[in-house]
Design a protein around this motif. Structure first.
Motif, mmCIF file in Angstrom:
data_model
loop_
_atom_site.group_PDB
_atom_site.id
_atom_site.type_symbol
_atom_site.label_atom_id
_atom_site.label_comp_id
_atom_site.label_asym_id
_atom_site.label_seq_id
_atom_site.Cartn_x
_atom_site.Cartn_y
_atom_site.Cartn_z
ATOM 1 N N ASN A 15 0.811 -1.220 0.000
ATOM 2 C CA ASN A 15 0.000 0.000 0.000
ATOM 3 C C ASN A 15 0.845 1.271 0.000
ATOM 4 O O ASN A 15 0.503 2.255 0.651
ATOM 5 C CB ASN A 15 -0.975 -0.009 1.191
ATOM 6 C CG ASN A 15 -1.972 -1.125 1.076
ATOM 7 O OD1 ASN A 15 -2.615 -1.284 0.054
ATOM 8 N ND2 ASN A 15 -2.087 -1.922 2.131
ATOM 9 N N ARG A 22 -7.320 -0.755 -4.230
ATOM 10 C CA ARG A 22 -7.262 -1.780 -3.182
ATOM 11 C C ARG A 22 -7.222 -3.171 -3.798
ATOM 12 O O ARG A 22 -6.517 -4.057 -3.327
ATOM 13 C CB ARG A 22 -8.456 -1.667 -2.246
ATOM 14 C CG ARG A 22 -8.356 -0.515 -1.303
ATOM 15 C CD ARG A 22 -9.535 -0.541 -0.344
ATOM 16 N NE ARG A 22 -9.430 0.599 0.531
ATOM 17 C CZ ARG A 22 -9.686 0.552 1.818
ATOM 18 N NH1 ARG A 22 -10.095 -0.572 2.363
ATOM 19 N NH2 ARG A 22 -9.565 1.626 2.550
ATOM 20 N N SER A 23 -7.976 -3.347 -4.842
ATOM 21 C CA SER A 23 -7.997 -4.623 -5.538
ATOM 22 C C SER A 23 -6.613 -4.966 -6.082
ATOM 23 O O SER A 23 -6.143 -6.104 -5.952
ATOM 24 C CB SER A 23 -9.016 -4.584 -6.674
ATOM 25 O OG SER A 23 -8.935 -5.744 -7.460
ATOM 26 N N SER A 25 -3.757 -3.850 -4.979
ATOM 27 C CA SER A 25 -2.895 -4.140 -3.820
ATOM 28 C C SER A 25 -3.092 -5.570 -3.338
ATOM 29 O O SER A 25 -2.120 -6.273 -3.037
ATOM 30 C CB SER A 25 -3.175 -3.161 -2.676
ATOM 31 O OG SER A 25 -2.825 -1.858 -3.052
ATOM 32 N N SER A 26 -4.326 -6.006 -3.286
ATOM 33 C CA SER A 26 -4.618 -7.380 -2.852
ATOM 34 C C SER A 26 -4.049 -8.397 -3.827
ATOM 35 O O SER A 26 -3.475 -9.412 -3.414
ATOM 36 C CB SER A 26 -6.133 -7.592 -2.726
ATOM 37 O OG SER A 26 -6.653 -6.795 -1.702
#
Length: 156
Positions: A15, A22-23, A25-26
């Motif tokens: 991050n 966010r997707s 990063s995941s």
């Protein structure tokens, strides 16, 4: 599974890249975890890739997945079940004999040329993981013409 990982993947997984969703990063975090669990990372013997990782991530393994990946790599860099090291011929800073001498790659990011040199040196020609660095997308066709495969983790 042999893989090369651009530094931006570590940053996104931790991050540390505000432009990444966010997707994304995941996805990067899962990719790095899977590589640590079952893959083999390919790096250079000169520590050029590790030094770049160290400049932007914590060797302590905290606080993010990218930092944890760096810590894992430092522990496993001489473990042939987890890491393979290849020699690249550095002519000058960011200039490698193994990097294709091609007009179509003349404007390719200098700091990313080490990843290409490593990929072309390794006998398996492993793909290079990218998360959000647009330079890989801009030069995708030219790189492919020289046998470089890119894993675009965060979509096309």
């Amino acid at each position: 599974m042999y893989r090369i990982v651009d530094t931006n993947v570590l940053l996104v997984a931790s991050n540390k890249a505000p432009q990444a969703s966010r997707s994304c990063s995941s996805i990067c975090a899962v990719y790095l975890q899977e590589l640590m669990n079952t893959g083999i990372i390919v790096i250079d013997t000169k520590w050029l890739i590790i030094e770049e990782y160290k400049n932007k991530n914590s060797q302590s393994g905290q606080p993010g997945v990218g930092d944890r990946f760096l810590e894992w790599l430092l522990r496993n860099q001489f473990n042939p079940k987890r890491c393979e090291r290849v020699h690249v011929t550095q002519i000058s800073e960011n200039n490698f004999a193994e990097f294709p001498n091609s007009l179509s790659l003349a404007k390719f990011d200098l700091s990313d040329r080490k990843f290409v040199a490593v990929a072309l040196t390794h006998p398996q020609k492993p793909s290079i993981a990218n998360a959000v660095d647009s330079d890989w997308r801009e030069h995708e066709q030219a790189l492919a013409e020289h046998g470089i495969k890119i894993d675009f983790l965060c979509g096309k």
